[in-house]
Design an enzyme around this catalytic site. Structure first.
Site, mmCIF file in Angstrom:
data_model
loop_
_atom_site.group_PDB
_atom_site.id
_atom_site.type_symbol
_atom_site.label_atom_id
_atom_site.label_comp_id
_atom_site.label_asym_id
_atom_site.label_seq_id
_atom_site.Cartn_x
_atom_site.Cartn_y
_atom_site.Cartn_z
ATOM 1 N N HIS A 65 -7.217 -61.818 52.772
ATOM 2 C CA HIS A 65 -7.650 -61.894 51.370
ATOM 3 C C HIS A 65 -8.969 -62.655 51.247
ATOM 4 C CE1 HIS A 65 -7.318 -62.491 46.980
ATOM 5 N NE2 HIS A 65 -7.766 -63.703 47.244
ATOM 6 N N GLU A 66 -9.030 -63.839 51.840
ATOM 7 C CA GLU A 66 -10.243 -64.657 51.719
ATOM 8 C C GLU A 66 -11.430 -64.003 52.421
ATOM 9 O OE1 GLU A 66 -10.356 -66.984 49.650
ATOM 10 O OE2 GLU A 66 -8.200 -67.108 49.296
ATOM 11 N N GLU B 247 -10.980 -60.101 43.640
ATOM 12 C CA GLU B 247 -9.679 -60.486 44.180
ATOM 13 C C GLU B 247 -8.982 -59.320 44.878
ATOM 14 O OE1 GLU B 247 -8.587 -63.500 44.313
ATOM 15 O OE2 GLU B 247 -10.217 -64.342 43.122
ATOM 16 N N HIS C 42 -5.598 -73.321 39.795
ATOM 17 C CA HIS C 42 -6.549 -72.529 39.016
ATOM 18 C C HIS C 42 -6.722 -73.065 37.601
ATOM 19 C CE1 HIS C 42 -4.646 -70.142 42.161
ATOM 20 N NE2 HIS C 42 -5.799 -69.511 42.271
ATOM 21 N N TYR D 255 -5.893 -62.190 38.645
ATOM 22 C CA TYR D 255 -4.842 -61.939 39.633
ATOM 23 C C TYR D 255 -3.864 -60.873 39.154
ATOM 24 C CZ TYR D 255 -6.834 -66.087 41.679
ATOM 25 O OH TYR D 255 -7.719 -66.987 42.218
#
EC number: 3.4.17.23
Length: 805
Positions: free
Chosen positions: A374-375, A402, A505, A515
């Site tokens: 993901h990152e 994202e 967050h 998200y």
């Protein structure tokens, strides 16, 4: 000259003027891009240094660099507004000016801007350095990472999970509450000064597109699309919720209601955001080989670098570039071994000037293996749109950014891919049971988080809009949590808490709807890329690794950055312009069918009235008006504090006199819930400094009986007007108000007056008796004949003859 000639001349002049404006704007933007690159880089670098080494010195340097960048941006924003957008036809120039003309926080006064910056830094520091202490070992105080997260990921001890959950919110959330109230006010002021309704509307502006040919999109449309897609997802979530509830009942018997909400501290992490770690408790077919490859990674001696190298291989296999040398040299992929305090939450950084990094306290788990993908997906997006001008180096919208890494995670998690990289044995065979195991694990991560995300952002939007007064933040938070998510607080929280800000967050000023939208987008992208990769079979079995065609299509979209509308970028890959939840539902269709069969004899949905602490709670009813009439006082927070303190006193007395134990109960050990305006509420008591140790209701009742009169007196009430339901009245006498000084003085004066009156009456009676006795001996007026009109000289009209008091 003819009129048409003048019209043509005017048009030519206008075109020339517009051309001149556009050329001037281009020159201005070229200069801005050059200067912004350096100043932004210095600000980002200072922020990186602070996040990887939290010290006062680094926060000062970060603030100084940030102030320079903000001052420059504010100045350039004002200059950008001198170029009328109506005179700009080049869409690339126009989109840059539109971005730069948004002033952001620079519209605030210097004092308010500085205060907002101080608040944001303070919230970040509180979150990153907050600790919760073990009540059974007060010297053991744990950070979130590592420490509390390990408990919330792995522990099956209900009470251990509870003290970690509550300790984090009591330590971090309560500190953040006053800061968050200021943050909301200042961010709203900033948003309105930028012509938005509020800060939530400002965030939604990231999705707004002013375009032609059906590519436009409004902020209000985002709200409609999110709500519509949520109604489509909800049936799947409800069945997942019912299945998980049944499995949790096996692990925590007597702690779970078969028809109620799920206790928030039992859901796999500190927030119940991702249910991934519930998989060992909920796996449908436990006899099948484990598709959670954490053990295999450990046994094969994987480390953080190996995890990220495997993620890099995946991206390279579809034709995307390797990470830069600077990435490997400058990233923080594990928690430092020295004494530095760091922000462990995984984040990808595009500092500018080709400097890309990831900050993550990586652990050797399958979850972190997927997080690495993901990152790194963020970094791939950053590198792709680096070709764009500075102001267009961003995702098409925040959800796109994202989604990119999540696309890769969908493929990386498949059993087929895990076999390819040696984390599942070559002999691993897939059948209908392993398929359900896999899909359930995916659903715990993906489907389980959607209501959490939707509800959190809906609450924040309502807060920013002023629809929830700050006096009701926590009340409404948990009402919405129960109604929308089917999750209940394990202990009640009053308005001293700020539970939303206990999430990274929220404490760090991130929009969160990204998200939610990313989850919809990722399945749209996955379906399209699998089609390009010529995948055959169910969508959940697709692995796009090694498909250069799929990677090429994706890279074309990534390179656009924010230079084109996101609706156009989405259409470029998937063939449609809007969010569509159908691919997600298709992916989980086999699981949904299986869940409906499993839940055939179970209650699907949740009763929002149930509370985990209900069995040990006592209900109180208070009738101030009927007891005190016009002297009734207002029931407020101070009165509730007095009530809780009175119960704490009763508990101290009971344990001291009955159990011979000295326990320092305080008002914080008395938990109040379900407060109603007509003054009724429930309460229960926990042990001092240990929220997980609930005092049995029977002992609390005994303590109340012992101190009933003292409690009544504190509120000037009796057993009938201060009712503890279920506790027999003590038959104590009704409340007698204390005698005040003026009443004593008044009584003395009235007593003297009454005595005087009595003495006068007695003396008067005696005198009359003497006179009557004298008249009986001789009546001097006996000869007067009244019938003949003679006056009786014994009758006097003068007032001074009358006896006076």
């Amino acid at each position: 000259m003819s009129g048409s000639f003048w019209l043509l001349l005017s048009f030519a002049a206008l075109t020339a003027a517009q051309s001149t404006t556009e050329e001037l704007a281009k020159t201005f933007l070229e200069k801005f891009n050059h200067e912004a690159e350096e100043l932004s880089y210095q600000s980002s670098l200072a922020s990186w240094n602070y996040n990887t080494n939290i010290t006062d010195e680094n926060v000062q340097k970060m603030n100084e660099a940030g102030a320079k960048w903000s001052a420059f941006y504010e100045e350039q924003s004002k200059l950008a507004k001198t170029y009328p957008l109506a005179e700009i036809h080049n869409t690339t120039v126009k989109r840059q000016l539109q971005a730069l003309q948004q002033s952001g926080s620079s519209v605030l006064s210097a004092d308010k801007s500085q205060r907002l910056n101080t608040i944001l830094n303070a919230m970040s520091t509180i979150y990153s350095t907050g600790k919760a202490c073990n009540p059974n070992n007060p010297q053991e105080c744990l950070l979130l990472e590592p420490g509390l997260d390990d408990i919330m990921e792995n522990s099956k001890d209900y009470n251990e999970r509870l003290w970690a959950w509550e300790g984090w919110r009591a330590e971090v959330g309560k500190q953040l509450r006053p800061l968050y109230e200021e943050y909301v006010a200042l961010k709203n002021e900033m948003a309105r000064a930028n012509n938005y309704e509020d800060y939530g509307d400002y965030w939604r502006g990231d999705y707004e597109e002013e375009w032609t040919d059906g590519y436009n999109y409004s902020r209000s449309q985002l709200i409609k699309d999110v709500e519509h897609t949520f109604t489509q997802i909800k049936p799947l979530y409800q069945h997942l919720h019912a299945y998980v509830r049944a499995k949790l009942m096996d692990t925590y018997p007597s702690r779970i209601s078969p028809t109620g909400c799920l206790p928030a501290h039992l859901l796999g992490d500190m927030w119940g955001r991702f249910w991934t770690n519930l998989y060992p408790l909920t796996v449908p077919f436990g006899q099948k080989p484990n598709i959670d490859v954490t053990d295999a990674m450990v046994n094969q001696s994987w480390d953080a670098r190996r995890i990220f190298k495997e993620a890099e291989k995946f991206f390279v296999s579809v034709g995307l570039p390797n990470m830069t040398q600077g990435f490997w040299e400058n990233s923080m992929l594990t928690e430092p071994g020295d004494s530095r305090k760091v922000v462990c939450h995984p984040t990808a950084w595009d500092l500018g000037k080709g400097d890309f990094r990831i900050k993550m306290c990586t652990k050797v788990t399958m979850d972190d293996f997927l997080t690495a993908h993901h990152e790194m997906g963020h970094i791939q997006y950053d590198m792709a749109y680096a070709v764009q001008p500075f102001l267009l180096r961003n995702g098409a919208n925040e959800g796109f950014h994202e989604a990119v890494g999540e696309i890769m995670s969908l493929s990386a998690a498949t059993p087929n891919h895990l076999k390819t990289i040696g984390l599942l044995s070559p002999g691993f065979s897939e059948d209908s049971e392993t398929e359900i195991n896999f899909l359930l694990k995916q659903a715990l991560t993906i489907v389980g988080t959607l209501p959490f995300t939707y509800m959190l952002e809906k609450w924040r939007w309502m807060v920013f809009k002023g629809e929830i007064p700050k006096e009701q933040w926590m009340q409404k938070w948990w009402e919405m949590k129960r109604e929308i998510v089917g999750v209940v607080e394990p202990v009640p929280h009053d308005e001293t808490y700020c539970d939303p800000a206990s999430l990274f967050h929220v404490a760090n000023d991130y929009s969160f709807i990204r998200y939610y939208t990313r989850t919809i987008y990722q399945f749209q992208f996955q379906e399209a890329l699998c089609r390009i990769a010529k995948h055959e079979g169910p969508l959940h079995k697709c692995d796009i690794s090694n498909s250069s065609e799929a990677g090429k299509k994706l890279l074309q979209m990534l390179t656009l950055g924010k230079s084109k509308p996101w609706t156009l970028a989405l259409e470029h890959v998937v063939g449609e312009k809007k969010m569509n939840v159908t691919p997600l539902l298709k992916y989980f269709e086999p699981l949904f069918t299986w869940l409906k069969e499993q839940n055939r004899n179970s209650f699907v949905g949740w009763n929002t009235d149930w509370r985990p602490y209900a069995d040990q709670s006592i209900k109180v009813r208070i009738s101030l008006k009927s007891a005190l009439g016009d002297e009734a006082y207002e029931w407020n927070d101070n009165e509730m504090y007095l009530f809780r303190s009175s119960v704490a006193y009763a508990m101290r007395e009971y344990f001291s006199k009955v159990k011979n134990q000295t326990i320092p109960f305080v008002e914080d050990n008395v938990w109040v819930s379900n407060l109603k305006p007509r003054i009724s509420f429930n309460f229960f008591v926990t042990a001092s400094k240990n929220v997980s140790d609930v005092i049995p209701r029977s002992e609390v009742e005994e303590a109340i009986r012992m101190s009933r009169s003292r409690i009544n007196d504190a509120f000037r009430l009796d057993d009938n007007s201060l009712e503890f339901l279920g506790i027999q009245p003590t038959l104590s006498p009704p409340y007698q108000p204390p005698v005040t000084i003026w009443l004593i003085v008044f009584g003395v004066v009235m007593g003297v007056v009454v005595v005087g009156i009595v003495l006068l009456i007695v003396s008067g009676i005696r005198n009359r008796r003497k006179n009557n006795q004298a008249r009986s001996e001789e009546n001097p007026y006996a000869s007067v004949d009244l019938s003949k009109g003679e006056n009786n000289p014994g009758f006097q009209h003068a007032d001074d003859v009358q006896t006076s008091f």
